[in-house]
Design an enzyme around this catalytic site. Structure first.
Site, PDB file in Angstrom:
ATOM      1  N   GLU A 116      74.476  62.532  52.484  1.00 25.03           N
ATOM      2  CA  GLU A 116      75.005  63.620  53.306  1.00 25.03           C
ATOM      3  C   GLU A 116      75.201  64.830  52.405  1.00 25.03           C
ATOM      4  O   GLU A 116      75.751  64.719  51.303  1.00 25.03           O
ATOM      5  CB  GLU A 116      76.334  63.247  53.963  1.00 25.03           C
ATOM      6  CG  GLU A 116      76.246  62.109  54.968  1.00 25.03           C
ATOM      7  CD  GLU A 116      77.595  61.716  55.566  1.00 25.03           C
ATOM      8  OE1 GLU A 116      78.540  62.538  55.515  1.00 25.03           O
ATOM      9  OE2 GLU A 116      77.710  60.588  56.073  1.00 25.03           O
ATOM     10  N   GLU A 149      80.889  54.668  54.548  1.00 25.15           N
ATOM     11  CA  GLU A 149      82.298  54.953  54.249  1.00 25.15           C
ATOM     12  C   GLU A 149      83.231  53.778  54.528  1.00 25.15           C
ATOM     13  O   GLU A 149      84.166  53.875  55.325  1.00 25.15           O
ATOM     14  CB  GLU A 149      82.739  56.203  55.027  1.00 25.15           C
ATOM     15  CG  GLU A 149      81.995  57.444  54.556  1.00 25.15           C
ATOM     16  CD  GLU A 149      82.376  58.708  55.283  1.00 25.15           C
ATOM     17  OE1 GLU A 149      82.448  59.754  54.630  1.00 25.15           O
ATOM     18  OE2 GLU A 149      82.599  58.653  56.508  1.00 25.15           O
TER      19      GLU A 149
END
Length: 916
Positions: free
Chosen positions: A471, A405
């Site tokens: 994820e 991220e």
């Protein structure tokens, strides 16, 4: 600007090298160190050249100082707890000084003496015998310093370390976890002898039954692999017939590298990674990642783990059927990787990097993300090199990951190039390369199953790279739901190769609040900025006991699919990657209404990977509720589980369900008043539409929308009560204040032998909401200790989390029916219950099955509690019998709940029989 706010990765740090199991002499520096904490860098005395520690405290290393009473932990998910003005950090920057005297063995003479830190958060500087040595950054990466000229073998040496809570490095370590500081991994003083190998790279591959091996080292030597009869010089390539390494069959060969200066022990796994026609393969076999994201965490020690903790994690994963782990979002302790080699887990090894708080690709006037800023390039590239160099010899590592991220920027491409320059054999992953510009694996987070199927079906997209969800299945609180939908996509499209559940364990820190022991989350330590219980989103509770979500995931990813064939038998499909089923014993247990009538071992020929066989079940299905449960168990003990450990199971109903007939009778004795409806030992019965919001209701605003519809504060009105058509009929209206909708319910009671039968009809009126949290009846009974039921169990199950729910007869205390989510919320629901007994009260479904929830507290108690310790048993027991309940999903961080799993408001009927 001091080193604390320097963009560089460090000063006087030795080049990175492989983590080795060698015979180098060492002095372990774990244990008590003298410790002093200053509130800021400016307040930290400039005395580490000759510190007087007589008035200092003592602190254990490894460990975090916040967990030993110095300062307090803080949790944020995305936002930084300090202003964004890199590289500057707050003046309020707690600084910890560690000092220890070590006896340097005389045997270290003639060796290069190296001080090695496995992990320090966040930036630190080192002094030896009063001389400044250097400094380093990269909290979850090793740092080594050469002390040869500064210490004397045979004499004592004083080591001083200054650690800063905040540094420029903090800007690139925003990894959705507790901010914890200190020397949290081991420290060792090493003696590297002349002529000893200090860096080794094992290159081992496999094809067609043959392994190819080359060992490179910084010192020439001879490699012996006795089991293979190999002895060869470093740098040479040799071949031999071998068994390959995989997660299912983690075959390792012991070797040793001998040089003039010492030995290095090697654990060699032969395996070849390749991407073929858009499919990631190991040894030519397609891999389906049934994985989990793992932070390092312990409820008392934070990120300081023991070897037993790490072994526990690996054993939990293996026993649950997982085959992969992503080391979110930093390299783990190297011992954990050795365990993955030994026990068999594929690893996505992730660099110590996240910059989520800057936003993805921010545009001026916003600050650039560090991955876009050339001032950070050396540090980020060095971080990647340090990870790859340390971990390059682990066969379990099949993918490198650049970090998490951070948006996109040129620094990431430089990190990719650096990894490939060291190790071209492994593909590189990075999820925020959303258009697959340079990565080798295409990845997303939290894409819904339909989106995954779209990617799987169109091989022209994203360079036809293998696709994984790095994820998914966000396991926060009650959930994750809907995992079966993902499995079906992964098995349908070869390119869709599974993913990694977020995440392994709740990060609840064990502490005491108001005299009660709780697991703390964000805000519990007085943080001014925090993200609450978003830190508790694991498949395990903080004490490493499995949540219902873990049991559901384990069932969904079973390597065998055992399902009814529609003809009274079952089909068994082998979804193993390389194993057949010869290591398994198949057992069938037949039960009638929950009572066992037979148990035997089935004879099943070995099923090869990818093959399906049909099994006949010649059992009598003439009695109602006859169920056969077929289990596949380990036939012999393995390194990770005992013989008899269940690998997979399935259930088949052998009888044909018969429609239930409601009993006729005379009107029952029932009272209806302001408290609700009462009969027998049942009191205060009323319609229930609300549930204590789960995290998947609360985080995305679903619960707020329900509140706008008034579902949390409905009122109850008795419209009429009296005898009608042979029953005692009560009509009620359940509706919120200020709104123009309600539920009109007709309760018809007839007396039956030993009790009462209720026929309940519910009809929505007016501008009613489209979706209800739940629809059922709730009531009180005298205090109950134990509950027995026939239905699904033994654990809670909802409409989208019932794969792990087996039909059977179960018994439990009321206390054990509760699921102790760190933040209390709706829990304990047992879907599809046929009957239940609460001490002397029995409740039977007549036709439609019901969902059972039994508690020692009310829904309001559950909703207002912030920790499980807030829940105090009352002197009554509270029961809810649901017609249905909305699913749980994963919307706290993931797709919205699919329409299929919502409870749509519509007329409904439930028939129940209450007997004593």
């Amino acid at each position: 600007m001091t080193y604390v706010e320097d963009f560089a990765p460090g000063e006087n740090v030795l080049p990175p090298r492989a983590w080795l199991d060698d015979d180098a002499a060492r002095v372990a520096l774990s244990g008590d160190w003298s410790f002093r904490l200053s509130p800021s860098v400016a307040d930290a005395p400039d005395d580490l050249k000759d510190p007087d520690t007589s008035g200092w405290d003592t602190l254990a290393v490894p460990g975090h100082w916040q967990l030993s009473g110095y300062g307090a932990p803080a949790y944020t998910n995305i936002v930084y707890p300090f202003p964004l003005e890199p590289p500057y950090v707050p003046t309020d920057n707690p600084t910890g000084d560690y000092v220890r005297t070590v006896a340097v063995p005389a045997s270290f003479a003639g060796s290069r003496i190296v001080l090695r830190f496995e992990g320090v958060d966040s930036r630190f500087a080192v002094w030896a015998n009063g001389s400044f040595v250097g400094w380093s950054s990269g909290s979850r990466l090793p740092s080594e310093f050469d002390l040869t000229s500064l210490v004397t073998p045979g004499s004592d040496a004083q080591i001083a370390v200054r650690v800063h809570q905040w540094s420029a490095g903090s800007y690139v370590e925003d990894q959705d976890m507790w901010w914890l500081s200190g020397i949290f991994r081991e420290v060792n003083l090493l003696a590297l002898r002349p002529g000893a190998a200090s860096d080794v790279f094992v290159h081992s591959s496999y094809a067609d039954g043959v392994g190819t091996l080359r060992v490179d080292a910084d010192v020439a030597g001879v490699v012996d692999v006795p089991e293979l009869g190999l002895s060869f010089a470093t740098g040479d390539s040799v071949t031999a017939p071998v068994e390959p390494w995989s997660a299912e069959s983690p075959r390792l060969y012991d070797g040793v590298l001998r040089t003039d200066g010492g030995e290095v022990r090697l654990r060699i796994g032969f395996r070849t990674i390749a991407i073929v026609d858009g499919v990631f393969t190991v040894n030519g076999n397609r891999v389906l990642f049934n994985g989990v994201n793992r932070h390092e965490f312990h409820p008392e020690r934070g990120r300081t783990l023991t070897e037993q903790d790490m072994l526990d994690d690996v054993l939990i994963m293996k026993r649950a059927g997982m085959n992969a782990v992503r080391t979110s979002h930093y390299p783990p302790h190297p011992y954990f990787l050795s365990l993955c080699d030994e026990y068999g887990l594929y690893v996505v090894d992730e660099c110590d990097l996240e910059t989520h708080g800057f936003g993805y690709e921010p545009q001026p006037p916003n600050l650039p993300n560090p991955v876009m800023d050339p001032r950070w390039r050396d540090d980020l590239v060095t971080r990647m090199q340090r990870m790859v160099q340390r971990d390059k010899n682990h066969p379990s590592i099949v993918i490198w990951s650049l970090g998490n991220e951070c948006g996109m920027g040129e620094n990431l491409k430089a990190m990719y190039d650096a990894a490939k320059a060291i190790d071209p054999s492994r593909p590189v992953h990075y999820e925020r390369d959303t258009e697959a510009e340079f990565v080798d694996i295409y990845s997303r987070m939290y894409t819904d199953p339909a989106g995954c199927a779209e990617i799987g079906a169109d091989t022209s997209k994203y360079r036809n790279l293998p696709f994984i969800l790095c994820e998914y299945g966000h396991a926060m609180g009650n959930g994750p739901g809907g995992l079966l939908d993902y499995r079906e996509v992964f098995e349908k499209y070869p390119r869709c190769q599974g993913g990694f559940i977020w995440e392994f364990i709740d990060h609840g820190l064990r502490t005491t609040i108001d005299g009660r022991e709780v697991y703390a989350y964000g805000g519990d330590f007085g943080e001014t900025i925090h993200d609450g219980n978003f830190v508790c989103d694991g498949l395990l509770f903080p004490d490493r006991t499995p949540s219902p979500g873990m049991l559901e995931f384990s069932k969904v990813i079973e390597p065998l699919r055992i399902v009814a064939d529609g003809k009274g038998g079952v089909t068994v499909t082998n979804h193993y990657e390389v194993l057949d089923t010869s290591h398994l014993t198949f057992r069938v247990v037949v039960e009638v209404e929950g009572s066992q009538v037979s148990s035997e071992v089935l004879t099943v020929p070995p099923i090869a990977p990818g093959e399906t066989v049909s099994l006949e079940l010649p059992y009598d299905g003439s009695q109602p509720e006859t169920w056969a449960t077929i289990s596949a168990e380990l036939g012999a003990s393995t390194a990770w589980a005992d013989a008899g450990h269940r690998i997979a199971w399935g259930q088949v109903r052998l009888d044909e369900p018969v429609a239930a007939v409601a009993a006729a009778g005379s009107p029952a004795e029932v009272s209806a008043d302001v408290q609700g409806i009462s009969f027998g030992t049942v009191s205060s019965a009323r319609i229930e539409v609300w549930r204590a919001p789960i995290d998947n209701d609360a985080q995305p605003g679903v619960a707020d929308a329900w509140r706008e519809e008034g579902l949390h504060r409905v009122q109850h009105r008795v419209v009429s009560a009296g005898e009608r058509d042979g029953a005692w009929e009560v009509v009620t209206r359940t509706a919120p204040p200020a709104l123009q909708w309600g539920l009109r319910s007709t309760w018809r009671f007839v007396a039956v032998d030993g009790g009462v039968q209720l026929e309940l009809n519910v009809v929505p009126e007016g501008l009613f909401p489209e979706v209800l949290p739940r629809l059922g009846i709730t009531f009180e009974v005298p205090k109950v200790d134990r509950v027995e039921w026939f239905g699904t169990g033994p654990n809670e199950a909802y409409v989208d989390t019932q794969e792990a729910a087996a039909v059977g007869k179960y018994t439990s205390t009321v206390a054990d029916l509760q699921t102790p989510y760190v933040r209390p919320q709706e829990n304990g629901h047992r879907i599809d219950t046929r009957w239940a007994t609460l001490d002397t009260l029995r409740i039977d479904a007549v036709g439609t099955l019901f969902g059972l929830t039994v508690r020692d507290w009310t829904t309001q108690d559950l909703e207002t509690a912030t920790h499980t310790a807030d829940l105090t048993p009352r002197d009554r027991t509270f029961v809810t019998l649901d017609l249905a309940q909305t699913g749980v999903g994963t919307a706290a961080c993931g797709p919205a709940l699919p329409n299929r799993d919502k409870l749509h408001t519509a007329p409904a009927t439930l028939v129940l029989r209450f007997t004593q």
